[in-house]
Design a protein around this motif. Structure first.
Motif, mmCIF file in Angstrom:
data_model
loop_
_atom_site.group_PDB
_atom_site.id
_atom_site.type_symbol
_atom_site.label_atom_id
_atom_site.label_comp_id
_atom_site.label_asym_id
_atom_site.label_seq_id
_atom_site.Cartn_x
_atom_site.Cartn_y
_atom_site.Cartn_z
ATOM 1 N N PRO A 2 1.206 -1.056 -0.094
ATOM 2 C CA PRO A 2 0.397 -0.210 0.139
ATOM 3 C C PRO A 2 0.706 1.029 0.069
ATOM 4 O O PRO A 2 2.109 1.218 0.754
ATOM 5 C CB PRO A 2 -0.592 -0.085 1.055
ATOM 6 N N ARG A 3 0.656 2.304 -0.729
ATOM 7 C CA ARG A 3 1.161 3.524 -0.799
ATOM 8 C C ARG A 3 0.237 4.628 0.681
ATOM 9 O O ARG A 3 -1.377 4.892 0.083
ATOM 10 C CB ARG A 3 0.717 4.426 -1.482
ATOM 11 N N LEU A 4 1.203 4.739 1.362
ATOM 12 C CA LEU A 4 0.242 5.248 2.240
ATOM 13 C C LEU A 4 0.494 6.864 1.951
ATOM 14 O O LEU A 4 2.183 7.526 1.410
ATOM 15 C CB LEU A 4 1.128 5.172 3.627
ATOM 16 N N ASN A 5 -0.217 7.522 2.940
ATOM 17 C CA ASN A 5 0.146 9.176 3.228
ATOM 18 C C ASN A 5 0.551 9.390 4.569
ATOM 19 O O ASN A 5 0.352 8.466 5.551
ATOM 20 C CB ASN A 5 -0.444 10.149 2.607
ATOM 21 N N ALA A 6 0.782 10.218 5.208
ATOM 22 C CA ALA A 6 0.932 10.915 6.592
ATOM 23 C C ALA A 6 0.363 10.590 7.715
ATOM 24 O O ALA A 6 0.511 9.873 8.574
ATOM 25 C CB ALA A 6 1.521 12.632 6.824
ATOM 26 N N GLU A 7 -0.626 10.885 7.599
ATOM 27 C CA GLU A 7 -1.964 10.763 8.063
ATOM 28 C C GLU A 7 -1.730 9.032 8.305
ATOM 29 O O GLU A 7 -2.519 8.826 8.852
ATOM 30 C CB GLU A 7 -3.648 11.049 7.623
ATOM 31 N N GLU A 8 -2.400 8.343 7.688
ATOM 32 C CA GLU A 8 -2.431 6.912 6.928
ATOM 33 C C GLU A 8 -1.279 6.148 8.476
ATOM 34 O O GLU A 8 -1.730 5.855 9.109
ATOM 35 C CB GLU A 8 -2.575 6.265 6.329
ATOM 36 N N LEU A 9 -0.052 6.951 7.754
ATOM 37 C CA LEU A 9 1.157 6.196 8.641
ATOM 38 C C LEU A 9 0.922 6.792 10.316
ATOM 39 O O LEU A 9 1.208 6.080 10.882
ATOM 40 C CB LEU A 9 2.128 6.503 8.492
ATOM 41 N N ARG A 10 0.336 7.551 10.236
ATOM 42 C CA ARG A 10 0.366 7.986 11.862
ATOM 43 C C ARG A 10 -0.940 7.400 12.241
ATOM 44 O O ARG A 10 -0.739 6.924 13.222
ATOM 45 C CB ARG A 10 -0.606 10.056 11.613
ATOM 46 N N SER A 14 -0.118 4.474 15.267
ATOM 47 C CA SER A 14 -0.626 4.756 16.738
ATOM 48 C C SER A 14 -1.152 3.166 17.365
ATOM 49 O O SER A 14 -0.989 3.123 18.136
ATOM 50 C CB SER A 14 -1.493 6.079 17.042
ATOM 51 N N ARG A 15 -1.703 2.726 16.110
ATOM 52 C CA ARG A 15 -2.306 1.705 16.957
ATOM 53 C C ARG A 15 -1.301 0.287 16.965
ATOM 54 O O ARG A 15 -1.556 -0.420 17.865
ATOM 55 C CB ARG A 15 -3.213 0.607 15.047
ATOM 56 N N ASP A 16 -0.220 0.346 15.773
ATOM 57 C CA ASP A 16 0.533 -0.895 16.031
ATOM 58 C C ASP A 16 1.868 -0.211 16.871
ATOM 59 O O ASP A 16 2.591 -1.694 17.461
ATOM 60 C CB ASP A 16 1.173 -1.474 15.180
ATOM 61 N N LEU A 17 2.284 1.273 17.214
ATOM 62 C CA LEU A 17 3.434 0.905 17.931
ATOM 63 C C LEU A 17 2.591 1.930 19.243
ATOM 64 O O LEU A 17 2.844 3.483 19.300
ATOM 65 C CB LEU A 17 4.786 1.601 17.580
ATOM 66 N N PRO A 18 1.728 1.696 20.183
ATOM 67 C CA PRO A 18 1.205 2.634 20.695
ATOM 68 C C PRO A 18 2.294 3.822 22.080
ATOM 69 O O PRO A 18 3.548 3.471 22.115
ATOM 70 C CB PRO A 18 0.311 1.911 21.741
ATOM 71 N N GLY A 19 2.098 4.530 21.264
ATOM 72 C CA GLY A 19 3.074 5.849 22.878
ATOM 73 C C GLY A 19 3.920 6.321 21.944
ATOM 74 O O GLY A 19 4.858 7.317 22.018
ATOM 75 N N ALA A 20 4.269 5.909 20.261
ATOM 76 C CA ALA A 20 5.823 6.651 19.261
ATOM 77 C C ALA A 20 4.649 7.720 19.067
ATOM 78 O O ALA A 20 5.704 8.404 18.625
ATOM 79 C CB ALA A 20 5.659 5.599 18.204
ATOM 80 N N THR A 59 11.871 0.323 11.515
ATOM 81 C CA THR A 59 11.591 -1.099 11.210
ATOM 82 C C THR A 59 10.763 -1.375 11.125
ATOM 83 O O THR A 59 10.308 -2.340 10.131
ATOM 84 C CB THR A 59 12.168 -2.144 12.902
ATOM 85 N N TYR A 60 9.390 -1.037 11.444
ATOM 86 C CA TYR A 60 8.045 -0.907 11.194
ATOM 87 C C TYR A 60 7.802 -1.117 10.046
ATOM 88 O O TYR A 60 7.026 -1.087 9.000
ATOM 89 C CB TYR A 60 7.031 -0.479 12.362
ATOM 90 N N LEU A 61 8.400 0.355 9.717
ATOM 91 C CA LEU A 61 8.032 0.697 7.683
ATOM 92 C C LEU A 61 9.054 0.028 7.581
ATOM 93 O O LEU A 61 8.420 0.000 5.859
ATOM 94 C CB LEU A 61 8.379 2.367 7.822
ATOM 95 N N ARG A 62 9.922 -0.466 7.597
ATOM 96 C CA ARG A 62 10.746 -1.232 6.734
ATOM 97 C C ARG A 62 9.501 -2.693 6.495
ATOM 98 O O ARG A 62 9.835 -3.377 5.406
ATOM 99 C CB ARG A 62 12.045 -1.493 6.905
ATOM 100 N N ASP A 63 9.374 -3.686 7.705
ATOM 101 C CA ASP A 63 9.302 -4.831 7.607
ATOM 102 C C ASP A 63 7.970 -4.935 6.927
ATOM 103 O O ASP A 63 6.956 -5.540 6.697
ATOM 104 C CB ASP A 63 9.312 -5.632 8.655
ATOM 105 N N THR A 64 7.426 -3.790 8.146
ATOM 106 C CA THR A 64 5.249 -4.202 8.073
ATOM 107 C C THR A 64 5.051 -3.870 6.582
ATOM 108 O O THR A 64 4.214 -3.849 6.253
ATOM 109 C CB THR A 64 4.907 -3.835 9.127
ATOM 110 N N LEU A 65 5.312 -2.040 6.603
ATOM 111 C CA LEU A 65 5.175 -1.338 5.626
ATOM 112 C C LEU A 65 5.776 -1.568 3.820
ATOM 113 O O LEU A 65 5.155 -1.157 3.472
ATOM 114 C CB LEU A 65 4.623 0.228 5.441
ATOM 115 N N GLY A 66 6.671 -2.241 4.125
ATOM 116 C CA GLY A 66 7.697 -2.454 3.260
ATOM 117 C C GLY A 66 8.200 -0.878 2.446
ATOM 118 O O GLY A 66 8.642 -0.291 1.258
#
Lengths: 173, 369
Positions: A2-10, A14-20, A59-66
């Motif tokens: 998927p191609r994400l924008n900044a809002e979707e990334l946030r 916030s769902r997968d890395l709470p507090g980040a 790492t989340y960006l690389r491994d989960t989002l590609g």
């Protein structure tokens, strides 16, 4: 991928890395004049993350989002706000615009976890940031000056570095 | 059994094959490279700090001095970033002229790079003279359009400095007509030479996953088999109008990087032919007449990037609302492409280091900034 924008990334972060994810508050870029109109603050749509979470977020960006391609690490010295902001720029090799992660660290203790152990491409970016801004990357395998000579004192890209004169001339006298 | 000892030697900084003042701290065991650390900074002038003291327009000629082989591509990246920050429209004709110049730059750069690469392999001067001969023809065209051969300073915010001279297109047509022959000749020089093939095939292998992890860009990344080209991945300017392929290698050795550059010259020629056909119908003039050159962008940050001949060239700008950039950061492709040099050289012979470095194609003006 998927191609994400900044809002979707946030939302994803916030769902997968709470507090980040932190709130990206506007920044005062230059000192406001004594009188006259106040300059606008810098607002940005990019994602601001907690500095201690930068390795996990990257790492989340690389491994989960590609978003496996770390293109750039830029440091900006916001002297008025007394912080350094680091901008990490990630790309998906399938194409599309960048996802940027920003972190803010105080100017007096500029310590950031290093991405180099997980991401060898960050090596020279981090050494450059250390050389010119004095950012200490914790965990970097070879954090030495990259442009200036090893004995050089001070960090020449900081906004409070003297622009005139050279304190090395006549130092011995 | 012979007892051996590891030895540390310096290659450079003053060495004809380092393409500038560049030092490699090499640990060797006999002839074999055990470790290699690139050391640079000899040409460092704190480009970014100087640029933050200049106005936005004053930085345009200063970007020429980054990668002095490809001043047009540097201009393009910087102009894109400032135009995005200020919000300046570029007329269609100006876009065509820009892409034409940048693609000519790509041919020029690769002709020179391949010439130097084969020079490094020991085919002394022949190939280099061939490459330089073609480069001269393109530099003559640049001179007629911009007034300068190397430091072109041709781009402005909203277009280019002046329109193409009347004799530009006929001279370009002559150049394009002679070009396929030249590119084939260049490819044959390597392919038909058994010694050069042995010096390049299987040397300096950078596998695909390592290339990605090391953030290399340009022909080095594509030679490792990743079809990543900013012109396709995130089309800027008018690149979405042209039909061209992104060549990729399979192994990631010196030979693959050579072939990728040869093929890119052919693809650039394809783009230029489409420009020649479409340019007469392009609307607008060579520059947006409403675009101010002494820009004062609103407060904000922007990142503009292009596919320069050496890789992804980007400018990160932060404006505080004044006429000078608050932050001006260059993402220099040659600098980042040097990161995996140690891994690429490990296990090969000392003589291969020179060839591997040549295949990365660096310019110290950009590495050291």
């Amino acid at each position: 991928m998927p191609r994400l924008n900044a809002e979707e990334l946030r939302a994803r972060l916030s769902r997968d890395l709470p507090g980040a994810v932190l709130a990206n508050t506007p920044l005062q870029v230059s000192a406001p004049p004594a009188h006259g109109p106040q300059p606008a603050k810098l607002t940005s749509a990019d994602t601001l993350v907690d500095p201690t979470q930068i390795v996990a977020a990257a790492t989340y960006l690389r491994d989960t989002l590609g978003y496996a391609f770390l293109s750039d690490i830029a440091v900006v010295d916001y002297l008025v706000e007394d912080i350094f902001e680091l901008v990490y720029r990630f790309y998906n090799v399938e194409g599309g615009p960048a996802l940027a992660l920003k972190i803010r660290v105080p100017r007096d203790v500029p310590e950031v976890p290093s991405l180099t152990p997980a991401w060898p491409g960050a090596n020279f970016h981090e050494r450059e940031a250390f050389d010119l801004y004095g950012i200490t990357f914790i965990g970097h395998p070879f954090l030495r000056r990259i442009y200036m000579w090893d004995e050089f004192e001070g960090f020449p890209m900081r906004k409070d570095f003297p622009r005139q004169g050279d304190k090395y001339i006549g130092e011995d006298e | 059994m012979l007892k051996t000892e590891e030895l540390q030697i310096n290659i450079g900084p003053q060495h004809p094959s380092t393409h500038g003042v560049f030092r490699m701290l090499v640990t060797v065991d006999g002839e074999t490279i055990m470790d290699l650390k690139p050391v640079f900074g000899y040409l460092h002038r704190n480009h970014e700090q100087i640029a933050e003291q200049n106005t936005y327009l004053q930085n345009m000629p200063y970007t020429d001095r980054l990668d002095y082989f490809n001043s047009m591509a540097n201009n393009h990246a910087y102009a894109l970033a400032v135009e995005k920050l200020v919000g300046i429209e570029v007329p269609e004709r100006a876009e065509y002229i820009r892409v034409l110049m940048v693609e000519l730059t790509r041919i020029l750069n690769h002709a020179g790079a391949l010439g130097f690469l084969i020079n490094d392999m020991g085919m002394w001067q022949t190939q280099l003279a061939f490459g330089m001969r073609e480069r001269e023809k393109i530099l003559d065209l640049f001179e007629s359009a911009s007034g300068a051969r190397l430091m072109c300073n041709y781009f402005r915010f909203g277009g280019v400095a002046r329109d193409l001279p009347a004799d530009f297109m006929p001279r370009l047509a002559d150049l394009l007509k002679a070009m396929p022959g030249f590119v084939d000749e260049m490819e044959r020089l390597l392919r038909d030479n058994e010694i050069l093939m042995q010096r390049s095939e299987g040397i300096g292998i950078l596998p695909r996953d390592l290339a990605l992890a090391y953030s290399v860009t340009g022909p080095v990344l594509r030679g490792s088999g990743v079809a990543y080209d900013v012109r396709k991945a995130e089309p800027y300017s008018i690149y979405d109008r042209f039909d061209f392929d992104v060549p990729v290698g399979s192994v990631g050795d010196v030979y693959d990087r050579f072939l990728v550059r040869v093929e890119e010259m052919r693809q650039s020629r394809r783009i230029i032919e489409q420009i020649v056909a479409q340019l007469p119908d392009a609307t607008g003039s060579h520059i947006n007449p409403k675009a101010r050159q002494n820009v004062k962008p609103p407060v904000g940050d922007v990142y503009g990037r292009v596919e320069s001949p050496k890789g992804e060239l980007g400018f990160y700008l932060v404006s505080d609302g004044s006429g000078k950039p608050y932050r001006y950061k260059v993402r220099a492709p040659s600098f980042i492409n040097l990161t995996p040099l140690g891994d690429m050289c490990r296990g090969y012979k000392v003589a291969d280091v020179v060839v591997i470095l040549g295949s990365i194609d660096i310019v110290m003006g950009e590495v050291d900034r």
